[in-house]
Design a protein around this motif. Structure first.
Motif, PDB file in Angstrom:
ATOM      1  N   UNK A   1      31.911  15.884  -1.435  1.00 53.08           N
ATOM      2  CA  UNK A   1      31.054  15.107  -2.332  1.00 53.08           C
ATOM      3  C   UNK A   1      29.592  15.532  -2.279  1.00 53.08           C
ATOM      4  N   UNK A   2      29.246  16.489  -1.411  1.00 57.27           N
ATOM      5  CA  UNK A   2      27.837  16.866  -1.257  1.00 57.27           C
ATOM      6  C   UNK A   2      27.601  18.334  -1.614  1.00 57.27           C
ATOM      7  N   UNK A   3      28.492  18.905  -2.422  1.00 51.00           N
ATOM      8  CA  UNK A   3      28.354  20.324  -2.754  1.00 51.00           C
ATOM      9  C   UNK A   3      27.087  20.616  -3.552  1.00 51.00           C
ATOM     10  N   UNK A   4      26.636  19.610  -4.316  1.00 52.99           N
ATOM     11  CA  UNK A   4      25.482  19.848  -5.176  1.00 52.99           C
ATOM     12  C   UNK A   4      24.159  19.603  -4.477  1.00 52.99           C
ATOM     13  N   UNK A   5      24.194  19.332  -3.162  1.00 50.50           N
ATOM     14  CA  UNK A   5      22.946  19.142  -2.432  1.00 50.50           C
ATOM     15  C   UNK A   5      22.177  20.459  -2.407  1.00 50.50           C
TER      16      UNK A   5
END
Length: 659
Positions: free
Chosen positions: A654-658
């Motif tokens: 869920x944090x790939x776009x950080x």
């Protein structure tokens, strides 16, 4: 007494109240000090000279005078230095100037003056100065029988090259108090740390004609090795080993191929063992399964230093090879007594079908290690059937004990400096005062009173660090303070986050310093990076967010706790993985978790980054202690650890776009 007279009125001054903002000059005198600090950092001698008279009579005048003289120390007359030290006798600045002057005298080879000045040096915390002092003793015929050992230990402890220890090492080598093996080991350790000058300096001592080859070793280890078809004599073998060490730093498998391909046969046994161990360490840092195999080729663990043995033990822990864990720890020197290795040795003994005597020895190791102060102390405590509980509070401070702390010039100067924004200077003065009070360091009750003063002024880092030094008792109200209690608990509980975890992380991140800034740009209590703050604000629907808002306390806590919760959810509730992600970014622990399913303590011990490895353990240890304080109930570190393994195949990140 001059400075006591100046400082006494400040004990009740408004600048020491909690309401005073940090990093803000309260009067023109404070502004002068801040300007002089800037000038000192810029090496602006004209400004320092111009402003110094305006600092006269200020409580921090010793700093102003120190900066002005330090900036021109290379050209200052000895009488000026002596006059400075006489005027500010007993202060931190006096002894720091003595330290600086001793370094200058060493570089000038003025051994006569050095010998006169050194006995008054109180801090004795500069390795280079200590090396110069050992050298002077030797030159003047007072050298200690163990001079070589002392120089070797100081020299090996330094990553970078320095004049003092290099010179002392050369002298000790000439007097046959250092061996060839000692000097080559220094070169090996420096090569692994990528310190080319330190390697060259060491090689120049033991093999002057070979020193110029160090540049070739660093420029292209493979090319250097290919041009050395046969290694004759120790010099060429050691240079080949240095090339293998540099090659392993980038590609341990390539280094292993070189060792297998012929270099291993040409090296002596000790050199070959070191080469395989370095390949093993570098493979372990990459979490490669090859690490265990490379370490297995080491035929004699006693040939290695404690750092390499530590990585051998870590790789064996990851592989579940308890016999090798124990052998590696048993071969260690001073590191063997560290809580880390005492704990893992006991676990290794218990895992390997121990007899009654070995079980008793393992139990004793655990009992000797058990406590509440650190990660492995807490794990050892649980292994003997106990949980973490809040220790009894010490006897309350008396009015006289509190008054003595508040009348201590060094403590007051330290707090004043921190209060107006000279944090580095204030911390150093504070530490000096608590370490060298009346020549022997503060006792536990004095430390308790000093910590109480820092807590009262909300200088939380000095409160915590000073309190942690008491040996006969532990005041957890000082060691684990809970500033901003209502805000932290409300923000944490609103999003389903354990407030003890939040406090454990803040304590490690910033020591509750609201205006803390990291070298990479993180800000505030929870040390949030600007890009991370923007990303988190979008994720939680915070409208109108701007980067400057991260310096607001409540916003910092909101963003920090929300980001921590997002990381915790992304890592399926693993506190260890989320803490690693908070420190090193979520991408790294995503790769670090790949491999076998491990006890989280073993996983944490194998984290490749030293800072993150230490961070994860401290955050989890802090969390356990804060939970005991918040709930009033015994707590388990193990229950917060669990296991770490690969992400389930059907579990999306869920944090790939950080950013």
């Amino acid at each position: 007494m001059h400075w006591l007279k100046i400082l006494t009125p400040l004990l009740t001054a408004s600048f020491l109240t909690a309401a005073t903002p940090l990093a803000q000059a309260q009067n023109s005198g404070d502004a002068i000090l801040l300007e002089m600090q800037k000038a000192f950092r810029k090496r602006d001698q004209a400004t320092l000279t111009q402003l110094l008279p305006q600092a006269a009579g200020h409580p921090l005048e010793p700093w102003a005078a120190y900066w002005e003289l330090k900036n021109r120390l290379e050209t200052a007359a000895p009488d000026e230095v002596l006059a400075f030290m006489a005027r500010y006798a007993g202060t931190y600045q006096e002894d720091r100037m003595r330290n600086d002057w001793l370094l200058q005298l060493g570089k000038l080879r003025d051994w006569g003056t050095f010998a006169q000045v050194y006995p008054q040096f109180r801090m004795r915390d500069d390795r280079s100065v200590t090396c110069y002092a050992l050298l002077v003793d030797s030159l003047q015929g007072r050298g200690a029988p163990d001079m070589g050992r002392q120089v070797r230990d100081l020299w090996l402890a330094q990553k970078d090259a320095d004049d003092g220890c290099t010179l002392a090492a050369a002298q000790a080598y000439a007097q046959k108090q250092l061996t060839d093996a000692d000097v080559w080991r220094r070169a090996r350790v420096a090569a692994e740390a990528n310190r080319q000058k330190a390697v060259r300096d060491a090689v120049a001592i033991v093999a002057p004609d070979a020193a110029d080859q160090v540049a070739q070793v660093f420029a292209s280890p493979a090319k250097y090795l290919s041009g050395q078809s046969k290694a004759r004599g120790r010099e060429r073998k050691e240079l080949a080993l240095l090339a293998l060490i540099r090659m392993a730093a980038g590609d341990p498998d390539a280094a292993a191929t070189q060792i297998e391909g012929g270099w291993g046969a040409q090296l002596a046994g000790e050199e070959r063992n070191w080469a395989w161990a370095v390949a093993g360490k570098q493979a372990a840092l990459k979490l490669s399964p090859m690490a265990v195999g490379y370490f297995a080729k080491v035929r004699r663990d006693q040939d290695l230093n404690d750092d390499l043995l530590g990585w051998k033990a870590r790789a064996a822990l990851r592989a579940g090879d308890w016999k090798t864990v124990r052998r590696a720890i048993d071969a260690m020197g001073p590191e063997r007594t560290d809580a880390t290795w005492s704990y893992w040795k006991a676990k290794a003994m218990l895992a390997d079908r121990p007899n009654a005597e070995e079980r008793a020895e393992a139990r004793q190791l655990l009992e000797d290690t058990a406590g509440t102060g650190s990660f492995y102390e807490q794990l050892a405590l649980e292994e003997i059937g106990q949980r973490v509980t809040v220790p009894p509070a010490p006897a309350p401070l008396t009015r006289e004990e509190k008054a003595a702390a508040r009348a201590n010039p060094g403590l007051v100067r330290g707090l004043y400096a921190i209060q107006i924004g000279l944090r580095s200077e204030g911390v150093r003065e504070w530490n000096y005062t608590t370490n060298l009070h009346q020549g022997g360091g503060m006792g536990d009750r004095e430390l308790l009173a000093a910590a109480d003063l820092a807590c009262e002024r909300q200088v939380w880092d000095r409160c915590i660090n000073t309190s942690e030094r008491t040996k006969t008792f532990a005041d957890w109200s000082q060691r684990y303070p809970m500033p901003y209690h209502d805000t932290v608990l409300a923000k944490s509980r609103a999003i389903g986050l354990d407030p003890a975890y939040v406090y454990g992380l803040i304590r490690q991140e910033s020591r509750f310093i609201m205006d803390a800034r990291s070298g990479v740009g993180a800000s505030g209590l929870m040390q949030v990076m600007p890009a991370t703050a923007r990303w988190t604000a979008r994720k939680i629907g915070m409208t109108g967010f701007t980067p400057d808002m991260i310096n607001d306390r409540d916003t910092n806590i909101t963003i920090g706790t929300s980001y921590l919760k997002l990381a915790l959810d992304d890592f399926e509730g693993s506190m260890a993985l989320a803490a690693a992600g908070y420190n090193a970014g979520p991408g790294r622990p995503r790769s670090w978790r790949n491999g076998p399913v491990l006890d989280a303590a073993i996983w944490a011990e194998n984290v490749p980054f030293t800072e993150t490895r230490d961070y994860v353990k401290k955050v989890l240890s802090n969390t356990t202690n804060y939970a005991a304080l918040i709930t009033g109930q015994p707590q388990s570190l193990k229950s917060r650890l669990g296991t770490v393994g690969p992400r389930p195949a059907n579990d999306p990140e869920t944090m790939k776009d950080l950013p």
